[in-house]
Design an enzyme around this catalytic site. Structure first.
Site, PDB file in Angstrom:
ATOM      1  N   ASP A  46       0.840  -1.207   0.000  1.00  0.00           N
ATOM      2  CA  ASP A  46       0.000   0.000   0.000  1.00  0.00           C
ATOM      3  C   ASP A  46       0.868   1.247   0.000  1.00  0.00           C
ATOM      4  OD1 ASP A  46      -2.875   1.182   0.683  1.00  0.00           O
ATOM      5  OD2 ASP A  46      -1.397   2.271   1.881  1.00  0.00           O
ATOM      6  N   TYR A  51       3.030   9.787  -0.492  1.00  0.00           N
ATOM      7  CA  TYR A  51       4.106   9.181   0.308  1.00  0.00           C
ATOM      8  C   TYR A  51       5.475   9.413  -0.354  1.00  0.00           C
ATOM      9  CZ  TYR A  51       0.246   6.513   2.442  1.00  0.00           C
ATOM     10  OH  TYR A  51      -0.920   6.139   3.048  1.00  0.00           O
ATOM     11  N   LYS A  76      -2.797   5.819  -4.463  1.00  0.00           N
ATOM     12  CA  LYS A  76      -3.937   6.709  -4.182  1.00  0.00           C
ATOM     13  C   LYS A  76      -3.718   8.072  -4.814  1.00  0.00           C
ATOM     14  CE  LYS A  76      -3.749   4.611   0.431  1.00  0.00           C
ATOM     15  NZ  LYS A  76      -2.359   4.561   0.891  1.00  0.00           N
ATOM     16  N   HIS A 109      -7.808   9.284  -1.968  1.00  0.00           N
ATOM     17  CA  HIS A 109      -7.138   9.233  -0.659  1.00  0.00           C
ATOM     18  C   HIS A 109      -8.000   9.796   0.478  1.00  0.00           C
ATOM     19  CE1 HIS A 109      -2.784   8.977   0.966  1.00  0.00           C
ATOM     20  NE2 HIS A 109      -3.614   8.859   1.974  1.00  0.00           N
ATOM     21  N   LEU A 191      -2.143  -0.893  13.661  1.00  0.00           N
ATOM     22  CA  LEU A 191      -1.460  -1.098  14.953  1.00  0.00           C
ATOM     23  C   LEU A 191      -1.480   0.173  15.790  1.00  0.00           C
ATOM     24  CD1 LEU A 191       1.648  -3.110  13.644  1.00  0.00           C
ATOM     25  CD2 LEU A 191      -0.390  -4.024  14.775  1.00  0.00           C
ATOM     26  N   ILE A 228      -3.089  -3.190   6.770  1.00  0.00           N
ATOM     27  CA  ILE A 228      -1.831  -2.880   6.076  1.00  0.00           C
ATOM     28  C   ILE A 228      -0.813  -2.321   7.073  1.00  0.00           C
ATOM     29  CG2 ILE A 228      -2.578  -2.657   3.678  1.00  0.00           C
ATOM     30  CD1 ILE A 228      -3.164   0.353   4.287  1.00  0.00           C
ATOM     31  N   LYS A 230       2.436  -1.091   8.770  1.00  0.00           N
ATOM     32  CA  LYS A 230       3.714  -0.582   8.243  1.00  0.00           C
ATOM     33  C   LYS A 230       4.840  -1.063   9.155  1.00  0.00           C
ATOM     34  CE  LYS A 230       7.159   2.637   8.817  1.00  0.00           C
ATOM     35  NZ  LYS A 230       7.893   2.971  10.069  1.00  0.00           N
ATOM     36  N   VAL A 232       9.423  -1.170   8.810  1.00  0.00           N
ATOM     37  CA  VAL A 232      10.661  -1.245   8.032  1.00  0.00           C
ATOM     38  C   VAL A 232      11.655  -2.160   8.748  1.00  0.00           C
ATOM     39  CG1 VAL A 232      10.364   0.999   6.941  1.00  0.00           C
ATOM     40  CG2 VAL A 232      11.543   0.858   9.147  1.00  0.00           C
ATOM     41  N   ASN A 240       4.369  -9.715  11.412  1.00  0.00           N
ATOM     42  CA  ASN A 240       3.030  -9.176  11.168  1.00  0.00           C
ATOM     43  C   ASN A 240       2.177 -10.013  10.207  1.00  0.00           C
ATOM     44  OD1 ASN A 240       3.638  -7.140  12.921  1.00  0.00           O
ATOM     45  ND2 ASN A 240       4.052  -5.591  11.371  1.00  0.00           N
TER      46      ASN A 240
HETATM   47  N1  LIG Z   1      -5.418   6.178   3.713  1.00  0.00           N
HETATM   48  C1  LIG Z   1      -4.874   6.929   4.653  1.00  0.00           C
HETATM   49  O1  LIG Z   1      -5.251   8.077   4.866  1.00  0.00           O
HETATM   50  C2  LIG Z   1      -3.775   6.391   5.474  1.00  0.00           C
HETATM   51  C3  LIG Z   1      -3.168   5.214   5.104  1.00  0.00           C
HETATM   52  N2  LIG Z   1      -2.152   4.689   5.851  1.00  0.00           N
HETATM   53  C4  LIG Z   1      -1.571   3.408   5.403  1.00  0.00           C
HETATM   54  O2  LIG Z   1      -1.617   2.486   6.481  1.00  0.00           O
HETATM   55  C5  LIG Z   1      -0.309   2.024   6.756  1.00  0.00           C
HETATM   56  C6  LIG Z   1      -0.147   1.669   8.220  1.00  0.00           C
HETATM   57  O3  LIG Z   1      -0.420   2.769   9.033  1.00  0.00           O
HETATM   58  P1  LIG Z   1       0.699   3.515   9.905  1.00  0.00           P
HETATM   59  O4  LIG Z   1       0.153   4.845  10.247  1.00  0.00           O
HETATM   60  O5  LIG Z   1       1.969   3.458   9.171  1.00  0.00           O
HETATM   61  O6  LIG Z   1       0.744   2.742  11.278  1.00  0.00           O
HETATM   62  P2  LIG Z   1       0.744   1.239  11.842  1.00  0.00           P
HETATM   63  O7  LIG Z   1      -0.440   1.120  12.714  1.00  0.00           O
HETATM   64  O8  LIG Z   1       0.954   0.251  10.761  1.00  0.00           O
HETATM   65  O9  LIG Z   1       2.019   1.284  12.783  1.00  0.00           O
HETATM   66  C7  LIG Z   1       3.315   1.470  12.277  1.00  0.00           C
HETATM   67  C8  LIG Z   1       4.246   1.612  13.465  1.00  0.00           C
HETATM   68  O10 LIG Z   1       4.222   0.397  14.224  1.00  0.00           O
HETATM   69  C9  LIG Z   1       5.530  -0.144  14.310  1.00  0.00           C
HETATM   70  N3  LIG Z   1       5.383  -1.605  14.212  1.00  0.00           N
HETATM   71  C10 LIG Z   1       5.162  -2.334  13.103  1.00  0.00           C
HETATM   72  N4  LIG Z   1       5.083  -3.630  13.386  1.00  0.00           N
HETATM   73  C11 LIG Z   1       5.266  -3.735  14.737  1.00  0.00           C
HETATM   74  C12 LIG Z   1       5.318  -4.831  15.628  1.00  0.00           C
HETATM   75  N5  LIG Z   1       5.162  -6.084  15.178  1.00  0.00           N
HETATM   76  N6  LIG Z   1       5.525  -4.578  16.945  1.00  0.00           N
HETATM   77  C13 LIG Z   1       5.675  -3.299  17.399  1.00  0.00           C
HETATM   78  N7  LIG Z   1       5.640  -2.218  16.589  1.00  0.00           N
HETATM   79  C14 LIG Z   1       5.444  -2.445  15.266  1.00  0.00           C
HETATM   80  C15 LIG Z   1       6.306   0.452  13.149  1.00  0.00           C
HETATM   81  O11 LIG Z   1       7.688   0.545  13.459  1.00  0.00           O
HETATM   82  P3  LIG Z   1       8.894   0.117  12.467  1.00  0.00           P
HETATM   83  O12 LIG Z   1       8.544   0.515  11.068  1.00  0.00           O
HETATM   84  O13 LIG Z   1      10.035   0.919  13.032  1.00  0.00           O
HETATM   85  O14 LIG Z   1       9.097  -1.356  12.623  1.00  0.00           O
HETATM   86  C16 LIG Z   1       5.677   1.841  13.056  1.00  0.00           C
HETATM   87  O15 LIG Z   1       6.242   2.709  14.022  1.00  0.00           O
HETATM   88  C17 LIG Z   1       0.579   3.187   6.300  1.00  0.00           C
HETATM   89  O16 LIG Z   1       1.928   2.843   6.210  1.00  0.00           O
HETATM   90  C18 LIG Z   1      -0.099   3.537   5.000  1.00  0.00           C
HETATM   91  O17 LIG Z   1       0.246   2.589   4.012  1.00  0.00           O
HETATM   92  C19 LIG Z   1      -1.741   5.304   7.011  1.00  0.00           C
HETATM   93  C20 LIG Z   1      -2.284   6.512   7.404  1.00  0.00           C
HETATM   94  C21 LIG Z   1      -3.349   7.153   6.664  1.00  0.00           C
HETATM   95  O1  LIG Z   2      -0.680   8.524   5.503  1.00  0.00           O
HETATM   96  C1  LIG Z   2      -1.670   8.808   4.821  1.00  0.00           C
HETATM   97  O2  LIG Z   2      -2.092   8.075   3.928  1.00  0.00           O
HETATM   98  C2  LIG Z   2      -2.395  10.065   5.097  1.00  0.00           C
HETATM   99  O3  LIG Z   2      -3.197  10.488   4.345  1.00  0.00           O
HETATM  100  C3  LIG Z   2      -2.157  10.771   6.376  1.00  0.00           C
HETATM  101  O4  LIG Z   2      -1.025  10.456   6.963  1.00  0.00           O
HETATM  102  C4  LIG Z   2      -2.298  12.276   6.251  1.00  0.00           C
HETATM  103  O5  LIG Z   2      -1.493  12.708   5.213  1.00  0.00           O
HETATM  104  C5  LIG Z   2      -1.927  12.943   7.512  1.00  0.00           C
HETATM  105  O6  LIG Z   2      -1.918  12.353   8.563  1.00  0.00           O
HETATM  106  C6  LIG Z   2      -1.595  14.346   7.455  1.00  0.00           C
HETATM  107  O7  LIG Z   2      -1.321  14.811   8.720  1.00  0.00           O
END
Ligand SMILES: NC(=O)C1=CN([C@@H]2O[C@H](COP(=O)(O)OP(=O)(O)OC[C@H]3O[C@@H](n4cnc5c(N)ncnc54)[C@H](OP(=O)(O)O)[C@@H]3O)[C@@H](O)[C@H]2O)C=CC1
Ligand SMILES: O=C(O)C(=O)[C@@H](O)[C@H](O)C(=O)CO
Length: 273
Positions: A46, A51, A76, A109, A191, A228, A230, A232, A240
């Site tokens: 995703d 991004y 998106k 988005h 998460l 989904i 995230k 790294v 996960n």
């Molecule tokens: N449509 C939208 O508006 C949005 C879409 N998204 C999508 O959703 C995805 C996920 O959301 P996101 O906000 O990134 O947050 P998540 O809820 O996926 O959490 C990510 C965080 O959790 C940590 N993490 C991952 N796996 C573990 C684990 N097994 N144990 C402990 N910590 C863990 C990661 O650290 P580390 O990487 O250091 O391992 C990172 O700091 C985004 O990456 C994006 O693709 C997100 C926000 C908005």
């Molecule tokens: O991560 C995404 O997909 C988002 O749309 C959000 O993170 C958004 O851009 C946001 O949180 C801005 O503060």
């Protein structure tokens, strides 16, 4: 290597129930994460134009050597590209950066309703679907009134709505609306941005000999969500998706249901533009 089960979307496509999120990940790191993920068994990634890592995702896909048809790539259209022609242009740019000739899923988005353009944007997505360049189309951060407006203007239903969804924000009403309208629910920040260590979750994890993140992702799977997460971190990327060989019981599900606090980590879709 874990085999990730899929969910059938209303478009007829099968989407893995867990994929890799890459928000806030730079191109080079995204490429490495995608390679690690695909080697671990992920087939769904995703990303989004905003991004700024579609190039890295494309690079990771190519480096992994995975067959394109076995992957499920989502991107998106960002708010400032909404509108019919501008969305078509943004899509071409995304595809170019990814180095692909189609995406599996293209999403609006955010509704960004104050811009007044999401119905026009949807028409562009319909065209991309008809051309086969976006195999499925959907939305993100839409609330029920946004979805109802879309239904009134189009016969093509979004395959899914990608929304903020985690134990602290369980979105029961929106999930029920999706279920009643054959729209899959996809959880972003599944998460809660890494805030996984609540005592209730830690206790359930100890009971099953799993990690807190695995408990939360298993909860998503049992609710029927697509998630989904995230990461790294290679060990976490693997952790996960290792959630298909245990089950939460009714008491676990009830305990997690009680953690709903209606708390957002991200913007409010009614006002974000
Ligand atoms: N449509 C939208 O508006 C949005 C879409 N998204 C999508 O959703 C995805 C996920 O959301 P996101 O906000 O990134 O947050 P998540 O809820 O996926 O959490 C990510 C965080 O959790 C940590 N993490 C991952 N796996 C573990 C684990 N097994 N144990 C402990 N910590 C863990 C990661 O650290 P580390 O990487 O250091 O391992 C990172 O700091 C985004 O990456 C994006 O693709 C997100 C926000 C908005
Ligand atoms: O991560 C995404 O997909 C988002 O749309 C959000 O993170 C958004 O851009 C946001 O949180 C801005 O503060």
């Amino acid at each position: 290597m874990t085999n990730v089960p899929t969910k059938r979307l209303n478009s007829g496509a099968d989407m893995p129930v867990i994929g890799l999120g890459v928000w806030q990940v730079a191109d080079d790191v995204a490429a490495d994460a995608v390679v690690t993920a695909i080697e671990a068994g992920y087939t769904s990634i995703d990303t989004a134009a905003v991004y700024r890592n579609e190039r890295g995702v494309g690079e990771g896909i190519r480096r992994s050597g995975a067959e394109r048809e076995k992957l499920f790539v989502t991107t998106k259209v960002w708010n400032d590209s909404q509108g019919y022609d501008t969305t078509l242009q943004a899509f071409d740019k995304s595809l170019g950066r990814l180095g692909l000739d189609y995406v599996d899923l293209y999403l609006i988005h955010w509704p960004a309703a104050s811009r007044g353009l999401y119905l026009d944007t949807w028409k562009a997505l319909e065209k991309l679907k008809a051309e086969g360049r976006a195999r499925s189309i959907g939305v993100s951060n839409f609330h029920i009134p946004h979805l109802k407006r879309l239904f009134e203007s189009s016969d093509v239903r979004p395959a899914l709505n990608q929304i903020e969804l985690h134990p602290g924000l369980q979105q029961a009403e929106l999930r029920a609306f999706h279920a009643a309208n054959d729209i899959a629910t996809e959880a972003w920040s599944p998460l809660q941005r890494g805030a996984v260590d609540r005592s209730e979750i830690v206790a359930i994890a100890a009971k099953h000999g799993r990690t807190p993140a695995q408990v939360i992702l298993r909860w998503h799977v049992q609710l029927g969500n697509i998630a989904i997460p995230k990461s790294v971190t290679p060990s976490r990327i693997r952790e996960n998706i290792a959630v298909f060989d245990f089950e939460l019981d009714d008491a676990d599900m009830a305990a997690i249901a009680k953690l709903d606090a209606g708390v957002r980590t991200g913007p409010n879709p009614d006002t974000f533009a």
